[in-house]
Design a protein around this motif. Structure first.
Motif, PDB file in Angstrom:
ATOM      1  N   VAL A 117       1.175  -1.054  -0.063  1.00 51.27           N
ATOM      2  CA  VAL A 117       0.118   0.484   0.057  1.00 51.27           C
ATOM      3  C   VAL A 117       0.857   1.768   0.004  1.00 51.27           C
ATOM      4  CG1 VAL A 117      -1.805  -1.312   1.327  1.00 51.27           C
ATOM      5  CG2 VAL A 117      -0.451  -0.065   2.490  1.00 51.27           C
ATOM      6  N   ARG A 118       0.048   1.935  -0.941  1.00 46.87           N
ATOM      7  CA  ARG A 118       1.004   3.825  -0.415  1.00 46.87           C
ATOM      8  C   ARG A 118       1.611   3.932   1.732  1.00 46.87           C
ATOM      9  NH1 ARG A 118       2.686   3.785  -5.163  1.00 46.87           N
ATOM     10  NH2 ARG A 118       1.205   3.615  -6.817  1.00 46.87           N
ATOM     11  N   GLU A 119      -0.313   4.349   1.839  1.00 43.67           N
ATOM     12  CA  GLU A 119      -0.267   4.740   3.291  1.00 43.67           C
ATOM     13  C   GLU A 119      -0.835   3.656   3.907  1.00 43.67           C
ATOM     14  OE1 GLU A 119       1.046   7.664   4.466  1.00 43.67           O
ATOM     15  OE2 GLU A 119       1.592   7.881   2.900  1.00 43.67           O
ATOM     16  N   PRO A 120      -0.040   3.129   5.275  1.00 42.49           N
ATOM     17  CA  PRO A 120      -0.802   2.329   5.952  1.00 42.49           C
ATOM     18  C   PRO A 120      -1.945   2.732   6.198  1.00 42.49           C
ATOM     19  CG  PRO A 120       1.008   3.087   6.986  1.00 42.49           C
ATOM     20  CD  PRO A 120       1.359   3.688   5.215  1.00 42.49           C
ATOM     21  N   GLN A 121      -2.998   2.681   6.077  1.00 43.19           N
ATOM     22  CA  GLN A 121      -4.354   3.314   7.076  1.00 43.19           C
ATOM     23  C   GLN A 121      -4.976   2.241   7.978  1.00 43.19           C
ATOM     24  OE1 GLN A 121      -7.154   5.060   4.035  1.00 43.19           O
ATOM     25  NE2 GLN A 121      -5.095   5.782   2.024  1.00 43.19           N
ATOM     26  N   PRO A 122      -5.565   2.634   8.642  1.00 49.65           N
ATOM     27  CA  PRO A 122      -6.593   2.201   9.463  1.00 49.65           C
ATOM     28  C   PRO A 122      -7.181   0.928   8.559  1.00 49.65           C
ATOM     29  CG  PRO A 122      -6.195   4.061  10.519  1.00 49.65           C
ATOM     30  CD  PRO A 122      -6.164   4.950   9.546  1.00 49.65           C
ATOM     31  N   ALA A 123      -8.002   1.339   8.321  1.00 47.95           N
ATOM     32  CA  ALA A 123      -8.744   0.639   7.168  1.00 47.95           C
ATOM     33  C   ALA A 123      -8.246  -0.269   6.418  1.00 47.95           C
ATOM     34  CB  ALA A 123      -9.837   1.461   6.161  1.00 47.95           C
ATOM     35  N   PHE A 124      -7.368  -0.635   6.273  1.00 45.44           N
ATOM     36  CA  PHE A 124      -6.199  -1.130   4.841  1.00 45.44           C
ATOM     37  C   PHE A 124      -5.880  -2.390   5.986  1.00 45.44           C
ATOM     38  CE2 PHE A 124      -4.502   1.796   1.446  1.00 45.44           C
ATOM     39  CZ  PHE A 124      -5.666   1.982   1.686  1.00 45.44           C
ATOM     40  N   ILE A 125      -5.163  -1.587   7.164  1.00 42.45           N
ATOM     41  CA  ILE A 125      -4.769  -2.608   8.221  1.00 42.45           C
ATOM     42  C   ILE A 125      -6.246  -3.549   9.153  1.00 42.45           C
ATOM     43  CG2 ILE A 125      -3.553  -2.639  11.057  1.00 42.45           C
ATOM     44  CD1 ILE A 125      -1.860  -0.941  10.007  1.00 42.45           C
ATOM     45  N   ASP A 126      -7.687  -2.849   9.524  1.00 46.40           N
ATOM     46  CA  ASP A 126      -8.483  -3.814   9.964  1.00 46.40           C
ATOM     47  C   ASP A 126      -9.055  -4.954   8.549  1.00 46.40           C
ATOM     48  OD1 ASP A 126      -8.772  -2.671  11.940  1.00 46.40           O
ATOM     49  OD2 ASP A 126      -9.890  -0.807  10.787  1.00 46.40           O
ATOM     50  N   ARG A 127      -9.310  -4.426   7.466  1.00 41.72           N
ATOM     51  CA  ARG A 127      -9.487  -5.478   6.771  1.00 41.72           C
ATOM     52  C   ARG A 127      -7.897  -6.861   6.194  1.00 41.72           C
ATOM     53  NH1 ARG A 127     -12.362  -1.622   6.922  1.00 41.72           N
ATOM     54  NH2 ARG A 127     -14.098  -1.025   5.078  1.00 41.72           N
ATOM     55  N   LEU A 128      -6.528  -6.324   6.895  1.00 41.33           N
ATOM     56  CA  LEU A 128      -5.881  -7.190   6.871  1.00 41.33           C
ATOM     57  C   LEU A 128      -6.084  -8.508   8.242  1.00 41.33           C
ATOM     58  CD1 LEU A 128      -3.633  -8.943   5.087  1.00 41.33           C
ATOM     59  CD2 LEU A 128      -1.869  -7.850   6.325  1.00 41.33           C
ATOM     60  N   ARG A 129      -6.299  -7.593   8.705  1.00 39.92           N
ATOM     61  CA  ARG A 129      -6.792  -8.548  10.041  1.00 39.92           C
ATOM     62  C   ARG A 129      -8.046  -8.886  10.149  1.00 39.92           C
ATOM     63  NH1 ARG A 129      -5.268  -3.483  14.613  1.00 39.92           N
ATOM     64  NH2 ARG A 129      -2.668  -4.040  14.611  1.00 39.92           N
ATOM     65  N   TRP A 130      -8.797  -8.226   9.017  1.00 34.96           N
ATOM     66  CA  TRP A 130     -10.400  -9.688   9.022  1.00 34.96           C
ATOM     67  C   TRP A 130      -9.964 -10.588   8.685  1.00 34.96           C
ATOM     68  CZ3 TRP A 130     -12.422  -9.692   4.552  1.00 34.96           C
ATOM     69  CH2 TRP A 130     -13.905 -10.667   4.384  1.00 34.96           C
ATOM     70  N   LEU A 131      -9.458 -10.573   6.656  1.00 37.29           N
ATOM     71  CA  LEU A 131      -8.950 -11.481   6.732  1.00 37.29           C
ATOM     72  C   LEU A 131      -8.144 -12.760   7.064  1.00 37.29           C
ATOM     73  CD1 LEU A 131      -9.152 -12.567   3.066  1.00 37.29           C
ATOM     74  CD2 LEU A 131      -7.119 -11.613   2.623  1.00 37.29           C
ATOM     75  N   MET A 156     -15.009  -8.526   1.194  1.00 33.44           N
ATOM     76  CA  MET A 156     -14.706  -8.027   2.299  1.00 33.44           C
ATOM     77  C   MET A 156     -16.367  -7.114   2.623  1.00 33.44           C
ATOM     78  SD  MET A 156     -12.255  -5.339   1.400  1.00 33.44           S
ATOM     79  CE  MET A 156     -11.405  -5.336  -0.158  1.00 33.44           C
ATOM     80  N   PRO A 157     -16.952  -7.310   3.744  1.00 36.90           N
ATOM     81  CA  PRO A 157     -17.614  -6.845   4.527  1.00 36.90           C
ATOM     82  C   PRO A 157     -18.386  -5.545   4.255  1.00 36.90           C
ATOM     83  CG  PRO A 157     -16.800  -7.784   6.843  1.00 36.90           C
ATOM     84  CD  PRO A 157     -15.620  -7.635   4.859  1.00 36.90           C
ATOM     85  N   ALA A 158     -17.261  -4.801   3.822  1.00 33.16           N
ATOM     86  CA  ALA A 158     -17.060  -3.275   3.713  1.00 33.16           C
ATOM     87  C   ALA A 158     -16.057  -3.259   2.853  1.00 33.16           C
ATOM     88  CB  ALA A 158     -17.648  -2.371   4.588  1.00 33.16           C
ATOM     89  N   PRO A 159     -15.722  -2.197   1.923  1.00 39.81           N
ATOM     90  CA  PRO A 159     -14.432  -1.281   0.776  1.00 39.81           C
ATOM     91  C   PRO A 159     -13.996  -0.699   1.688  1.00 39.81           C
ATOM     92  CG  PRO A 159     -17.036  -1.629  -0.026  1.00 39.81           C
ATOM     93  CD  PRO A 159     -17.543  -1.822   0.839  1.00 39.81           C
ATOM     94  N   PRO A 160     -12.531  -1.262   1.796  1.00 44.65           N
ATOM     95  CA  PRO A 160     -11.541  -0.462   2.771  1.00 44.65           C
ATOM     96  C   PRO A 160     -11.327   1.101   2.396  1.00 44.65           C
ATOM     97  CG  PRO A 160     -10.060  -1.503   0.444  1.00 44.65           C
ATOM     98  CD  PRO A 160     -11.688  -1.802   1.398  1.00 44.65           C
ATOM     99  N   LEU A 161     -12.090   2.075   1.259  1.00 43.88           N
ATOM    100  CA  LEU A 161     -12.171   2.866   1.273  1.00 43.88           C
ATOM    101  C   LEU A 161     -13.817   3.502   0.514  1.00 43.88           C
ATOM    102  CD1 LEU A 161      -8.967   4.071  -0.044  1.00 43.88           C
ATOM    103  CD2 LEU A 161      -9.828   4.855   2.304  1.00 43.88           C
ATOM    104  N   GLU A 162     -14.431   4.140   0.731  1.00 45.99           N
ATOM    105  CA  GLU A 162     -15.709   5.054  -0.251  1.00 45.99           C
ATOM    106  C   GLU A 162     -15.753   5.275  -1.379  1.00 45.99           C
ATOM    107  OE1 GLU A 162     -18.062   7.362   2.853  1.00 45.99           O
ATOM    108  OE2 GLU A 162     -17.817   5.822   4.396  1.00 45.99           O
ATOM    109  N   THR A 163     -14.263   5.688  -1.565  1.00 50.81           N
ATOM    110  CA  THR A 163     -14.613   6.534  -2.685  1.00 50.81           C
ATOM    111  C   THR A 163     -13.633   5.802  -3.197  1.00 50.81           C
ATOM    112  OG1 THR A 163     -12.449   7.040  -2.274  1.00 50.81           O
ATOM    113  CG2 THR A 163     -14.042   8.570  -1.966  1.00 50.81           C
ATOM    114  N   SER A 164     -13.396   4.286  -3.267  1.00 51.14           N
ATOM    115  CA  SER A 164     -12.941   3.372  -4.380  1.00 51.14           C
ATOM    116  C   SER A 164     -13.736   1.827  -4.345  1.00 51.14           C
ATOM    117  CB  SER A 164     -11.646   2.509  -3.067  1.00 51.14           C
ATOM    118  OG  SER A 164     -10.777   1.716  -4.328  1.00 51.14           O
ATOM    119  N   PRO A 165     -14.196   1.832  -6.081  1.00 51.37           N
ATOM    120  CA  PRO A 165     -14.880   0.907  -6.248  1.00 51.37           C
ATOM    121  C   PRO A 165     -14.408  -0.656  -5.921  1.00 51.37           C
ATOM    122  CG  PRO A 165     -13.492   1.491  -8.236  1.00 51.37           C
ATOM    123  CD  PRO A 165     -13.210   1.819  -7.469  1.00 51.37           C
ATOM    124  N   PHE A 166     -13.032  -0.599  -4.845  1.00 50.82           N
ATOM    125  CA  PHE A 166     -12.352  -2.398  -4.888  1.00 50.82           C
ATOM    126  C   PHE A 166     -12.941  -3.037  -3.698  1.00 50.82           C
ATOM    127  CE2 PHE A 166     -10.075   0.329  -7.957  1.00 50.82           C
ATOM    128  CZ  PHE A 166      -9.937  -0.327  -8.240  1.00 50.82           C
TER     129      PHE A 166
END
Length: 155
Positions: A39-53, A72-82
């Motif tokens: 990732v470019r920046e270790p955002q809390p949402a990314f860390i949360d999703r990786l822990r969940w996985l 995922m139960p919810a995307p890591p970023l609201e503005t991203s389609p992934f």
């Protein structure tokens, strides 16, 4: 370094337990895994999703392997389609061989890298021959190893 901008999020300890492989599984994938996410920046949402996985295979008595997709139960970023993980082996040789000397109960520790898919990409990967077609699309589009939430869907 300058040639690899970003961060590597990694699970630490996922391979301390063996995942439950399907009964009768005769493939060559290990039941001991660690996950990476570039990732470019270790955002809390990314860390949360990786822990969940990382917890998912133990919570569901299942496993994670090459080519698996996990919505995922919810995307890591609201503005991203992934919103779906795709698991692939590391493209970088250093990461691919990082755990070569580690094992648990006869299972070598292997790494998988998480990538994110749009809904249309997920539908393609789930179709017959879809993973191979999608991997070809990654080559055509010079897919970046570091997650770019602004990249367009390839479909």
């Amino acid at each position: 370094g300058d040639d690899r901008p970003g961060y590597v999020l990694a699970t630490c300890g996922m391979s301390d337990r063996l995942m439950t492989l399907p009964r009768g599984y005769d493939g060559d994938e290990s039941a001991a895994r660690e996950l990476f996410w570039y990732v470019r920046e270790p955002q809390p949402a990314f860390i949360d999703r990786l822990r969940w996985l990382a917890k998912l295979p133990f919570a569901e008595d299942s496993w994670l392997g090459y080519g698996h997709t996990v919505p995922m139960p919810a995307p890591p970023l609201e503005t991203s389609p992934f919103s779906t993980f795709l698991l692939l082996p590391p493209a970088l040789a250093t990461d691919r061989h990082l755990f070569d000397n580690l094992s648990l109960l006869g299972h070598g520790v292997e790494a998988l890298v998480v990538h994110l898919l749009s809904d249309a990409e997920y539908d393609l990967v789930r179709s017959d021959e879809g993973l191979d077609v999608f991997l070809d699309l990654l080559d055509v589009h010079r897919y970046p190893q570091v997650f770019d939430p602004a990249r367009p869907s390839y479909l």
